[in-house]
Structure formats: structure tokens, C-alpha cells
Design a protein around this motif. Structure first.
Motif, mmCIF file in Angstrom:
data_model
loop_
_atom_site.group_PDB
_atom_site.id
_atom_site.type_symbol
_atom_site.label_atom_id
_atom_site.label_comp_id
_atom_site.label_asym_id
_atom_site.label_seq_id
_atom_site.Cartn_x
_atom_site.Cartn_y
_atom_site.Cartn_z
ATOM 1 N N THR A 2 52.084 54.214 47.525
ATOM 2 C CA THR A 2 51.849 54.476 46.106
ATOM 3 C C THR A 2 50.634 53.692 45.605
ATOM 4 O O THR A 2 50.155 52.757 46.261
ATOM 5 C CB THR A 2 53.074 54.071 45.253
ATOM 6 O OG1 THR A 2 53.174 52.638 45.258
ATOM 7 C CG2 THR A 2 54.356 54.706 45.753
ATOM 8 N N GLU A 3 50.186 54.048 44.424
ATOM 9 C CA GLU A 3 49.060 53.346 43.803
ATOM 10 C C GLU A 3 49.399 51.877 43.561
ATOM 11 O O GLU A 3 48.555 50.993 43.758
ATOM 12 C CB GLU A 3 48.707 54.050 42.485
ATOM 13 C CG GLU A 3 47.433 53.569 41.845
ATOM 14 C CD GLU A 3 47.088 54.380 40.606
ATOM 15 O OE1 GLU A 3 46.819 53.750 39.567
ATOM 16 O OE2 GLU A 3 47.102 55.624 40.678
ATOM 17 N N ASP A 4 50.637 51.591 43.143
ATOM 18 C CA ASP A 4 51.056 50.209 42.925
ATOM 19 C C ASP A 4 51.069 49.415 44.232
ATOM 20 O O ASP A 4 50.633 48.261 44.275
ATOM 21 C CB ASP A 4 52.430 50.150 42.257
ATOM 22 C CG ASP A 4 52.373 50.505 40.776
ATOM 23 O OD1 ASP A 4 51.322 50.274 40.135
ATOM 24 O OD2 ASP A 4 53.385 51.015 40.261
ATOM 25 N N GLU A 5 51.574 50.037 45.296
ATOM 26 C CA GLU A 5 51.574 49.353 46.593
ATOM 27 C C GLU A 5 50.150 49.034 47.035
ATOM 28 O O GLU A 5 49.873 47.925 47.506
ATOM 29 C CB GLU A 5 52.266 50.211 47.653
ATOM 30 C CG GLU A 5 53.755 50.319 47.461
ATOM 31 C CD GLU A 5 54.398 51.350 48.386
ATOM 32 O OE1 GLU A 5 55.578 51.158 48.705
ATOM 33 O OE2 GLU A 5 53.731 52.324 48.784
ATOM 34 N N GLN A 6 49.255 49.975 46.851
ATOM 35 C CA GLN A 6 47.853 49.740 47.207
ATOM 36 C C GLN A 6 47.272 48.605 46.373
ATOM 37 O O GLN A 6 46.552 47.748 46.894
ATOM 38 C CB GLN A 6 47.028 51.015 47.003
ATOM 39 C CG GLN A 6 47.326 52.088 48.015
ATOM 40 C CD GLN A 6 46.612 53.408 47.701
ATOM 41 O OE1 GLN A 6 46.083 53.605 46.617
ATOM 42 N NE2 GLN A 6 46.610 54.304 48.684
ATOM 43 N N ALA A 7 47.585 48.587 45.081
ATOM 44 C CA ALA A 7 47.058 47.545 44.192
ATOM 45 C C ALA A 7 47.560 46.158 44.605
ATOM 46 O O ALA A 7 46.794 45.187 44.611
ATOM 47 C CB ALA A 7 47.434 47.847 42.743
ATOM 48 N N GLN A 10 45.888 45.055 47.695
ATOM 49 C CA GLN A 10 44.514 44.658 47.383
ATOM 50 C C GLN A 10 44.475 43.248 46.805
ATOM 51 O O GLN A 10 43.564 42.476 47.103
ATOM 52 C CB GLN A 10 43.854 45.649 46.424
ATOM 53 C CG GLN A 10 42.386 45.368 46.176
ATOM 54 C CD GLN A 10 41.574 45.371 47.467
ATOM 55 O OE1 GLN A 10 41.615 46.315 48.238
ATOM 56 N NE2 GLN A 10 40.836 44.296 47.712
#
Length: 129
Positions: A2-7, A10
Motif C-alpha cells: 500500500t501507499e502507507d507501507e511504501q511511505a 521510505q
């Protein structure tokens, strides 16, 4: 992923890169104002103590290199945690490298600006034999 996991991944990657380059300002931008760090043998401490210690290490010319593997990542609303396996080499300006390895448990909080930041960190790294 998900976008949150990627964030969150990072944030971890940026933290490691900033640690390796001695960029304390970037590291501080990755933590909440009320962050709490827990390490063996010390009372929990916050942002000010972290910054002072990081500045001492930088002034001493310590070089940090290592690997931070995310073993587990869970997200619940505006909170998330990771369990990481870390393997570090810390080299003084004039000395032999010190090896540290172990796990951390890190709580992240999504703040009002939408960015994930480190809010709590339990660091269980020990000297490697």
C-alpha cells in the motif's frame, strides 16, 4: 504494497541514509516532537537527548553503516509499527569498528501533514560477538 507501507519503508530508508551521512537534521525531521526512545541500560529519552547524542557522534567522526530489514509492518489507522532486524557497524574516527545487531520495535504516527514519523522506538541492539 500500500501507499502507507511504501511511505513507512521510505522513512526507514531515509533514516538509514541520513545516519550513514551524519545528517542529523534529516533524522530529526523523521520523528515526532514527542518521540520516545528506549534502549537497554538507560531511562527512556526524547528528541533533545537524541539530537545531543547524534551531534556528539558526528563531532567524534563516527561512521555508521548497516542494514535495516523490515521483518513485520502493521498499520492501524494513523498508527503503525515495524519490527526490524538491524546489523550495524559503527567506526570511530581512529579506532576499530564496533558491531551491533538485534531487533527494534518502532511505532510510527501519521501526523496532521499526512507524513509518517517515528513516535516510539525500542532498540534492542547488542554487541555482536
Amino acid at each position: 504494497m500500500t501507499e502507507d507501507e511504501q511511505a513507512i519503508r521510505q522513512v526507514i530508508a531515509t533514516w538509514i541514509g541520513a545516519s550513514q551521512s551524519g545528517d542529523t537534521a534529516t533524522i530529526l525531521s523523521l520523528m515526532t516532537n514527542d518521540v520516545v526512545f528506549m534502549v537497554p541500560g538507560q531511562e527512556p529519552f526524547g528528541r533533545e537527548v537524541f539530537e545531543a547524542t547524534a551531534n556528539q557522534f558526528g563531532a567524534a567522526g563516527l561512521q555508521i553503516d548497516g542494514i535495516n530489514d523490515v521483518v513485520e509492518l502493521q498499520i492501524q489507522g494513523n498508527w503503525a509499527f515495524t519490527r526490524n532486524r538491524i546489523n550495524l557497524s559503527i567506526t570511530p574516527a581512529a579506532g576499530e569498528p564496533m558491531q551491533r545487531a538485534g531487533y527494534t520495535l518502532t511505532l510510527f504516527r501519521r501526523e496532521a501533514d499526512g507524513r509518517w514519523r517515528v513516535a516510539r522506538d525500542a532498540n534492542l541492539l547488542m554487541p555482536k560477538s
